[in-house]
Design an enzyme around this catalytic site. Structure first.
Site, PDB file in Angstrom:
ATOM      1  N   SER A 128     -51.870 -22.834  11.736  1.00  0.00           N
ATOM      2  CA  SER A 128     -51.416 -21.464  11.955  1.00  0.00           C
ATOM      3  C   SER A 128     -52.588 -20.498  12.096  1.00  0.00           C
ATOM      4  CB  SER A 128     -50.551 -21.058  10.765  1.00  0.00           C
ATOM      5  OG  SER A 128     -50.437 -19.667  10.686  1.00  0.00           O
ATOM      6  N   TYR A 153     -49.129 -19.529   2.025  1.00  0.00           N
ATOM      7  CA  TYR A 153     -48.803 -20.240   3.269  1.00  0.00           C
ATOM      8  C   TYR A 153     -50.091 -20.538   4.040  1.00  0.00           C
ATOM      9  CZ  TYR A 153     -47.396 -20.893   8.141  1.00  0.00           C
ATOM     10  OH  TYR A 153     -47.259 -21.369   9.415  1.00  0.00           O
TER      11      TYR A 153
HETATM   12  P1  NAD Z   1     -38.885 -23.939  11.294  1.00  0.00           P
HETATM   13  O1  NAD Z   1     -38.681 -23.554   9.857  1.00  0.00           O
HETATM   14  O2  NAD Z   1     -37.887 -23.485  12.278  1.00  0.00           O
HETATM   15  O3  NAD Z   1     -39.071 -25.510  11.416  1.00  0.00           O
HETATM   16  C1  NAD Z   1     -39.613 -26.292  10.387  1.00  0.00           C
HETATM   17  C2  NAD Z   1     -38.636 -27.423  10.102  1.00  0.00           C
HETATM   18  O4  NAD Z   1     -39.205 -28.243   9.080  1.00  0.00           O
HETATM   19  C3  NAD Z   1     -37.288 -26.934   9.574  1.00  0.00           C
HETATM   20  O5  NAD Z   1     -36.235 -27.403  10.394  1.00  0.00           O
HETATM   21  C4  NAD Z   1     -37.196 -27.518   8.171  1.00  0.00           C
HETATM   22  O6  NAD Z   1     -35.890 -27.911   7.795  1.00  0.00           O
HETATM   23  C5  NAD Z   1     -38.155 -28.697   8.244  1.00  0.00           C
HETATM   24  N1  NAD Z   1     -38.714 -29.047   6.945  1.00  0.00           N
HETATM   25  C6  NAD Z   1     -39.231 -28.218   6.011  1.00  0.00           C
HETATM   26  N2  NAD Z   1     -39.611 -28.916   4.926  1.00  0.00           N
HETATM   27  C7  NAD Z   1     -39.341 -30.230   5.189  1.00  0.00           C
HETATM   28  C8  NAD Z   1     -39.502 -31.432   4.457  1.00  0.00           C
HETATM   29  N3  NAD Z   1     -40.030 -31.423   3.210  1.00  0.00           N
HETATM   30  N4  NAD Z   1     -39.107 -32.594   5.012  1.00  0.00           N
HETATM   31  C9  NAD Z   1     -38.570 -32.629   6.277  1.00  0.00           C
HETATM   32  N5  NAD Z   1     -38.394 -31.496   7.012  1.00  0.00           N
HETATM   33  C10 NAD Z   1     -38.768 -30.323   6.477  1.00  0.00           C
HETATM   34  O7  NAD Z   1     -40.344 -23.396  11.669  1.00  0.00           O
HETATM   35  P2  NAD Z   1     -41.058 -23.219  13.084  1.00  0.00           P
HETATM   36  O8  NAD Z   1     -41.234 -21.776  13.321  1.00  0.00           O
HETATM   37  O9  NAD Z   1     -40.399 -24.067  14.099  1.00  0.00           O
HETATM   38  O10 NAD Z   1     -42.497 -23.808  12.728  1.00  0.00           O
HETATM   39  C11 NAD Z   1     -42.866 -25.148  13.039  1.00  0.00           C
HETATM   40  C12 NAD Z   1     -44.299 -25.357  12.576  1.00  0.00           C
HETATM   41  O11 NAD Z   1     -45.177 -24.432  13.227  1.00  0.00           O
HETATM   42  C13 NAD Z   1     -44.500 -25.137  11.077  1.00  0.00           C
HETATM   43  O12 NAD Z   1     -45.448 -26.067  10.611  1.00  0.00           O
HETATM   44  C14 NAD Z   1     -45.079 -23.748  11.004  1.00  0.00           C
HETATM   45  O13 NAD Z   1     -45.867 -23.562   9.840  1.00  0.00           O
HETATM   46  C15 NAD Z   1     -45.930 -23.715  12.262  1.00  0.00           C
HETATM   47  N6  NAD Z   1     -46.179 -22.375  12.776  1.00  0.00           N
HETATM   48  C16 NAD Z   1     -45.144 -21.632  13.258  1.00  0.00           C
HETATM   49  C17 NAD Z   1     -45.411 -20.356  13.745  1.00  0.00           C
HETATM   50  C18 NAD Z   1     -44.308 -19.487  14.297  1.00  0.00           C
HETATM   51  O14 NAD Z   1     -44.591 -18.345  14.670  1.00  0.00           O
HETATM   52  N7  NAD Z   1     -43.055 -19.944  14.363  1.00  0.00           N
HETATM   53  C19 NAD Z   1     -46.715 -19.862  13.731  1.00  0.00           C
HETATM   54  C20 NAD Z   1     -47.733 -20.645  13.220  1.00  0.00           C
HETATM   55  C21 NAD Z   1     -47.469 -21.914  12.765  1.00  0.00           C
END
Ligand code: NAD
Length: 329
Positions: A128, A153
């Site tokens: 991130s 985070y």
């Molecule tokens: P999201 O919450 O929609 O997706 C994450 C998924 O991981 C969820 O469906 C959740 O149920 C699953 N999850 C969480 N803990 C778990 C576990 N212990 N076992 C199995 N599944 C688990 O989030 P997103 O926005 O799609 O983000 C995806 C990735 O990208 C994450 O790693 C997030 O940190 C990273 N990220 C996202 C953004 C953004 O702006 N959306 C920015 C930077 C980084």
């Protein structure tokens, strides 16, 4: 076979759709973490779940048994793991630092251990922009080591990157950590500002504006992020890389609200609130490395991305369903 963790989430479900369209066999892993409703996540996978080349395992990546089960299913057929599962969100992490580190660091270590003992598949990790924290030298470059995370985070993502670096050097794994910059678009996580603001604007509710509206974000459209992930899956020129995926343009909070107001044709009611702990003043990606190593460039400007987001919300409504993000109060 490609393993996608966090497959039911916002970015994960888009990646699954893209990989299936590209002809891959995909195994998704997701535990439907209650951070936002499971119903929303099932809706994200509505098309994929009917696809013959997709299978979903509902399990927690932190549990050792999950990996025993996956080893049986995957046998030695897994050639790439894209690790998107995480506890996401900056502000909620302040209330649960241990939970965030357990999932984002220890959970990732379980995945890396699995990979090490099961044929060393190529691993792509979701990191991130928050790892840069309050570093004021923008745009942020991956070789600037003055990282100043200010939330649990962010520190969990930085710790994950460091663990991955060790696995690459000690065990010869091939790993790419991608630093995503505020991702938006259809299916956006309902806690994120654009989804939340659009939902509240449409309901005639005030929009909470933290601070004076001058904070700036490098908003990146989800299709561009998915394209970067797919390119990182093919990257094999070095054992370990950290790569920014951002739009390389910053948009202030005020400009973001103005664009939403313009595209949605709604005059928003603003509720001014004090700045939030954990929020950084700006994010801004230098994407030279992504361009050089992956041949990647973001293609979607902010206004076009917001129009795509609105047309997705409209389609959901036309189909008689609430957009998944509208299921959240
Ligand atoms: P999201 O919450 O929609 O997706 C994450 C998924 O991981 C969820 O469906 C959740 O149920 C699953 N999850 C969480 N803990 C778990 C576990 N212990 N076992 C199995 N599944 C688990 O989030 P997103 O926005 O799609 O983000 C995806 C990735 O990208 C994450 O790693 C997030 O940190 C990273 N990220 C996202 C953004 C953004 O702006 N959306 C920015 C930077 C980084």
């Amino acid at each position: 076979m490609i393993l996608v963790t966090g497959a039911a989430g916002f970015i994960g479900s888009h990646l699954v759709d893209r990989l299936l369209a590209d002809g891959h066999e995909v195994l998704g892993l997701d535990d439907f973490d209650p951070f936002y409703p499971a119903e929303t996540k099932r809706e994200n996978l509505r098309d994929a779940s009917k696809h013959p080349r997709f299978r979903l395992i509902d399990a927690d990546l932190c549990e050792p048994e999950t990996w025993t089960d996956l080893a049986e299913i995957l046998e030695s057929r897994c050639r790439c793991i894209v690790h998107l599962a995480a506890k996401a969100g900056v502000r909620p992490s302040l209330a649960d630092p241990i939970g965030y580190h357990a999932t984002n660091l220890t959970g990732t270590l379980r995945l890396l251990e699995f990979a090490r003992h099961h044929g060393n598949p190529h691993v792509v990790l979701a990191s991130s922009s928050s790892v840069y924290g309050v570093n004021s030298r923008v745009p942020w470059r991956e070789d600037d080591h003055d990282l100043q995370p200010i939330s649990p985070y962010a520190s969990s993502k930085l710790a994950m990157e460091q663990a991955a670096r060790v696995y690459a050097s000690a065990y010869g794994q091939r790993i790419v950590a991608l630093r995503f910059f505020t991702v938006y678009g259809p299916r956006q996580r309902p806690d994120l500002a654009i989804a939340k603001f659009a939902r509240r604007m449409r309901a005639g509710l005030p929009i909470p504006v933290f601070g004076d509206g001058s904070t700036r974000r490098d908003y990146t459209f989800v299709d561009d992020i998915v394209d970067g992930i797919v390119r990182a899956m093919r990257y094999d020129a070095s054992p370990f890389e950290v790569i920014n995926l951002g739009n390389h343009r910053t948009v202030s909070l005020r400009e973001m609200i103005d664009t939403l107001a313009d595209v949605f044709g709604i005059d928003p009611i603003l509720e001014e609130l004090p700045p939030q702990t954990g929020d950084v003043p700006q994010t801004w990606a230098d994407v030279t490395r992504a361009s050089r190593l992956l041949g990647w460039k973001p293609k979607t400007d902010f206004a076009s991305g917001i129009r795509a987001y609105k047309s997705w919300l409209d389609t959901c409504r036309e189909q008689g369903a609430k957009a998944p993000s509208e299921l959240v109060p």
